[in-house]
Enzyme design. Sequence first.
Site, PDB file in Angstrom:
ATOM      1  N   ARG A  91       4.142 -11.261  19.971  1.00  0.00           N
ATOM      2  CA  ARG A  91       3.366 -10.477  21.109  1.00  0.00           C
ATOM      3  C   ARG A  91       2.518 -11.031  22.064  1.00  0.00           C
ATOM      4  O   ARG A  91       3.073 -12.474  22.614  1.00  0.00           O
ATOM      5  CB  ARG A  91       1.368 -10.014  20.836  1.00  0.00           C
ATOM      6  CG  ARG A  91       1.866  -8.325  20.309  1.00  0.00           C
ATOM      7  CD  ARG A  91      -0.146  -8.009  19.054  1.00  0.00           C
ATOM      8  NE  ARG A  91       0.274  -8.336  17.698  1.00  0.00           N
ATOM      9  CZ  ARG A  91      -0.310  -7.981  16.936  1.00  0.00           C
ATOM     10  NH1 ARG A  91      -1.346  -7.363  17.524  1.00  0.00           N
ATOM     11  NH2 ARG A  91      -0.860  -8.598  16.160  1.00  0.00           N
ATOM     12  N   LEU A 114      -2.701   2.571  -5.668  1.00  0.00           N
ATOM     13  CA  LEU A 114      -3.881   1.374  -6.121  1.00  0.00           C
ATOM     14  C   LEU A 114      -4.550   2.423  -6.563  1.00  0.00           C
ATOM     15  O   LEU A 114      -5.291   2.791  -5.725  1.00  0.00           O
ATOM     16  CB  LEU A 114      -3.720   0.612  -5.303  1.00  0.00           C
ATOM     17  CG  LEU A 114      -4.795  -0.300  -5.689  1.00  0.00           C
ATOM     18  CD1 LEU A 114      -4.473  -1.557  -6.515  1.00  0.00           C
ATOM     19  CD2 LEU A 114      -5.314  -1.034  -4.294  1.00  0.00           C
ATOM     20  N   THR A 149      -5.580  -7.648  20.699  1.00  0.00           N
ATOM     21  CA  THR A 149      -7.014  -8.413  19.833  1.00  0.00           C
ATOM     22  C   THR A 149      -6.274  -9.533  20.172  1.00  0.00           C
ATOM     23  O   THR A 149      -4.704  -9.596  19.297  1.00  0.00           O
ATOM     24  CB  THR A 149      -7.294  -7.672  19.100  1.00  0.00           C
ATOM     25  OG1 THR A 149      -7.717  -5.832  18.931  1.00  0.00           O
ATOM     26  CG2 THR A 149      -8.494  -8.802  18.076  1.00  0.00           C
ATOM     27  N   TYR A 165       4.979   3.491  15.021  1.00  0.00           N
ATOM     28  CA  TYR A 165       3.453   3.448  14.754  1.00  0.00           C
ATOM     29  C   TYR A 165       3.052   3.614  15.782  1.00  0.00           C
ATOM     30  O   TYR A 165       1.841   4.197  14.723  1.00  0.00           O
ATOM     31  CB  TYR A 165       3.941   1.403  15.423  1.00  0.00           C
ATOM     32  CG  TYR A 165       2.357   0.644  15.994  1.00  0.00           C
ATOM     33  CD1 TYR A 165       2.447  -0.451  14.594  1.00  0.00           C
ATOM     34  CD2 TYR A 165       1.791   1.252  17.378  1.00  0.00           C
ATOM     35  CE1 TYR A 165       1.039  -0.187  14.677  1.00  0.00           C
ATOM     36  CE2 TYR A 165       0.595   0.180  17.076  1.00  0.00           C
ATOM     37  CZ  TYR A 165      -0.198  -0.489  15.664  1.00  0.00           C
ATOM     38  OH  TYR A 165      -1.083  -1.624  15.828  1.00  0.00           O
ATOM     39  N   VAL A 171       0.402  -1.333   0.847  1.00  0.00           N
ATOM     40  CA  VAL A 171      -0.143  -0.204  -0.041  1.00  0.00           C
ATOM     41  C   VAL A 171       0.804   1.324   0.159  1.00  0.00           C
ATOM     42  O   VAL A 171       0.084   2.443  -0.014  1.00  0.00           O
ATOM     43  CB  VAL A 171      -1.160   0.125   1.512  1.00  0.00           C
ATOM     44  CG1 VAL A 171      -1.936  -1.074   1.008  1.00  0.00           C
ATOM     45  CG2 VAL A 171      -0.206  -0.334   2.259  1.00  0.00           C
TER      46      VAL A 171
HETATM   47  O1  LIG Z   1      -1.895  -5.977  19.831  1.00  0.00           O
HETATM   48  C1  LIG Z   1      -1.796  -5.134  19.748  1.00  0.00           C
HETATM   49  O2  LIG Z   1      -3.306  -3.953  19.679  1.00  0.00           O
HETATM   50  C2  LIG Z   1      -0.749  -3.470  20.736  1.00  0.00           C
HETATM   51  O3  LIG Z   1      -0.075  -4.593  20.458  1.00  0.00           O
HETATM   52  C3  LIG Z   1       1.405  -3.797  20.862  1.00  0.00           C
HETATM   53  O4  LIG Z   1       1.075  -3.512  21.814  1.00  0.00           O
HETATM   54  P1  LIG Z   1       1.548  -4.344  23.256  1.00  0.00           P
HETATM   55  O5  LIG Z   1       0.328  -4.568  24.165  1.00  0.00           O
HETATM   56  O6  LIG Z   1       2.498  -3.594  23.909  1.00  0.00           O
HETATM   57  O7  LIG Z   1       1.172  -5.545  22.738  1.00  0.00           O
HETATM   58  P2  LIG Z   1       2.384  -6.774  22.929  1.00  0.00           P
HETATM   59  O8  LIG Z   1       3.248  -7.141  22.616  1.00  0.00           O
HETATM   60  O9  LIG Z   1       1.256  -8.341  23.240  1.00  0.00           O
HETATM   61  O10 LIG Z   1       2.425  -6.555  24.746  1.00  0.00           O
HETATM   62  C4  LIG Z   1       1.806  -6.619  25.847  1.00  0.00           C
HETATM   63  C5  LIG Z   1       1.932  -6.784  27.020  1.00  0.00           C
HETATM   64  O11 LIG Z   1       3.452  -8.091  27.211  1.00  0.00           O
HETATM   65  C6  LIG Z   1       4.307  -7.752  27.689  1.00  0.00           C
HETATM   66  N1  LIG Z   1       5.138  -8.876  27.264  1.00  0.00           N
HETATM   67  C7  LIG Z   1       5.031  -9.344  25.767  1.00  0.00           C
HETATM   68  C8  LIG Z   1       5.550 -10.488  25.452  1.00  0.00           C
HETATM   69  C9  LIG Z   1       6.330 -11.437  26.289  1.00  0.00           C
HETATM   70  O12 LIG Z   1       6.524 -12.370  25.016  1.00  0.00           O
HETATM   71  N2  LIG Z   1       6.378 -11.011  27.574  1.00  0.00           N
HETATM   72  C10 LIG Z   1       5.516  -9.960  27.964  1.00  0.00           C
HETATM   73  O13 LIG Z   1       5.427  -9.975  29.004  1.00  0.00           O
HETATM   74  C11 LIG Z   1       4.933  -6.932  27.220  1.00  0.00           C
HETATM   75  O14 LIG Z   1       5.813  -6.014  27.620  1.00  0.00           O
HETATM   76  C12 LIG Z   1       3.638  -5.791  27.636  1.00  0.00           C
HETATM   77  O15 LIG Z   1       3.540  -5.333  28.559  1.00  0.00           O
HETATM   78  C13 LIG Z   1       1.126  -2.783  19.946  1.00  0.00           C
HETATM   79  O16 LIG Z   1       2.290  -1.629  20.525  1.00  0.00           O
HETATM   80  C14 LIG Z   1       0.154  -1.684  20.174  1.00  0.00           C
HETATM   81  O17 LIG Z   1       0.407  -0.629  18.622  1.00  0.00           O
HETATM   82  C15 LIG Z   1      -0.510  -2.243  18.985  1.00  0.00           C
HETATM   83  O18 LIG Z   1      -2.251  -1.399  19.170  1.00  0.00           O
END
Ligand SMILES: O=C(O)[C@H]1O[C@H](OP(=O)(O)OP(=O)(O)OC[C@H]2O[C@@H](n3ccc(=O)[nH]c3=O)[C@H](O)[C@@H]2O)[C@H](O)[C@@H](O)[C@@H]1O
Length: 510
Positions: A362, A259, A351, A321, A255
């Site tokens: 994530r 397009l 989500t 981001y 994107v």
């Molecule tokens: O899925 C989303 O909607 C969001 O994902 C990320 O946001 P974040 O909340 O940081 O996503 P994660 O990577 O899933 O982290 C969630 C929390 O879990 C923690 N985490 C993550 C992964 C892991 O193995 N262990 C762990 O403790 C992270 O440090 C964080 O505090 C993006 O940065 C957001 O912009 C996005 O909207």
Amino acid sequence: MMRRHEEAFRMHCRKRSATQLGHACVHPGLSATTRSPTGLRSHPPGATIRHPAASPLPSPQPRGACAMTAVGRQSGGRGRRARGAPLRLRGRFPGSGAEPGRAGCVPPGMVSKGPLLRLLTAINRRRMKLLTGLAFVAYVASVWGNFVNMRSLQENGDQKVESKIEEAVAPLREKIRDLEKSFTQKYPPVKFLSEKDRKRILITGGAGFVGSHLTDKLMMDGHEVTVVDNFFTGRKRNVEHWIGHENFELINHDVVEPLYIEVDQIYHLASPASPPNYMYNPIKTLKTNTIGTLNMLDPEVHPQNEDYWGHVNPIGPRACYDEGKRVAETMCYAYMKQEGVEVRVARIFNTFGPRMHMNDGRVVSNFILQALQGEALTVYGPGTQTRAFQYVSDLVNGLVALMNSNVSSPVNLGNPEEHTILEFAQLIKKLVGSESEIQFLSEAQDDPQKRKPDIRKAKLLLGWEPVVPLEEGLNKAIHYFRKELEYQANNQYIPKPKPARMKKGRTRHN
Ligand SMILES: O=C(O)[C@H]1O[C@H](OP(=O)(O)OP(=O)(O)OC[C@H]2O[C@@H](n3ccc(=O)[nH]c3=O)[C@H](O)[C@@H]2O)[C@H](O)[C@@H](O)[C@@H]1O
């Protein structure tokens, strides 16, 4: 008298020679006539006459004798006579007591051909005809036999070739039948919408985690869906069940490049959302999001409503981001005001669900994969940071409700049920039934400490709120990842959870 005699003899010879090949007549003082294949021929008096087909005469015939080159058996059946050997016939020559007109003319000293010989000759002629007829019939029969044999051989050969072809073709036919079956039965049920209600919808990032679920929903509702994806984090497998459907189109396109396509609605979901993914290529993430419609803002207010403008580190690792989303919103409203473009802005909160990438990185996918594989669950920091997770089908319903509303201002879509990350780790361990340990690692850089959406606006204006309980959604996600692991194991590939970027001694900007 002599003249008459000569005349009678000439007549006799002419008659004979006109009817019988091989006949020879010699008469002293008379010329003779014979019949040859080329016609009648005259011979001088006293000449020895023989048919060209006959063997040489053993000796000159005695003058006055009437000889014939005989073919066939002599009367009485006493064996074959040599070709050209004289056959003595009894009879009388006119002038020597012969009866005129009975035995023909037999000059003195000549042997006359009698009725027996004529009979024999006639029999021989009939035999010859019979033999010739039989030979002809035998020839025709053999030609017919050969023809019939040839045909049956050819037919046998043809049958063999046909059966071999049939053998080779049969499995191919089977495969074609299977393919046809799989083509006809594979699409999920799709509603029929009239031309007036059916919309042409473009989904950027439609092969990704959220985009592919939205694709399913819109396809099943009966719309025409065009998916645009560069497959950076999206996968064809996520939408393969629609490939070939008349309402579906998949375009491999980035994107960032323009397009030109005519549609009624655009859902712009193209952007990596996982921190390890979007940090991998920040410029690309920025570029993608500056033409996007999604935004996620770090909170300073808690819970975050739509009036919250965010609090982000503009030069931190997450800025590509966060700032990308903010610029995208700014652009949407600039176009709305200046160009009259209708816009909808969804602010999507954490989500999860099936089709998240195995290497997403994530927290939900990481914890489930670790628990399923018996590895330690990695908690970044003390695990006191909070998140509120919504199941993907709730988000998809919220996106469609928003798109079809007349709400042009930003709307939060998320589940307000808030948990600490440590609670999530323990819940997932329990649901998987895993013995995995929980391992505390250092805190991720610029990691938001609290996040929970205020969804009153969505409830009020869209009549929307999430309905899938957390545990139910987590069980569905666990089932999906279990299957994915089996699939990957069969394909000799076991993915490892991706680590997030760790904090480098700098406190997070809250
Ligand atoms: O899925 C989303 O909607 C969001 O994902 C990320 O946001 P974040 O909340 O940081 O996503 P994660 O990577 O899933 O982290 C969630 C929390 O879990 C923690 N985490 C993550 C992964 C892991 O193995 N262990 C762990 O403790 C992270 O440090 C964080 O505090 C993006 O940065 C957001 O912009 C996005 O909207």
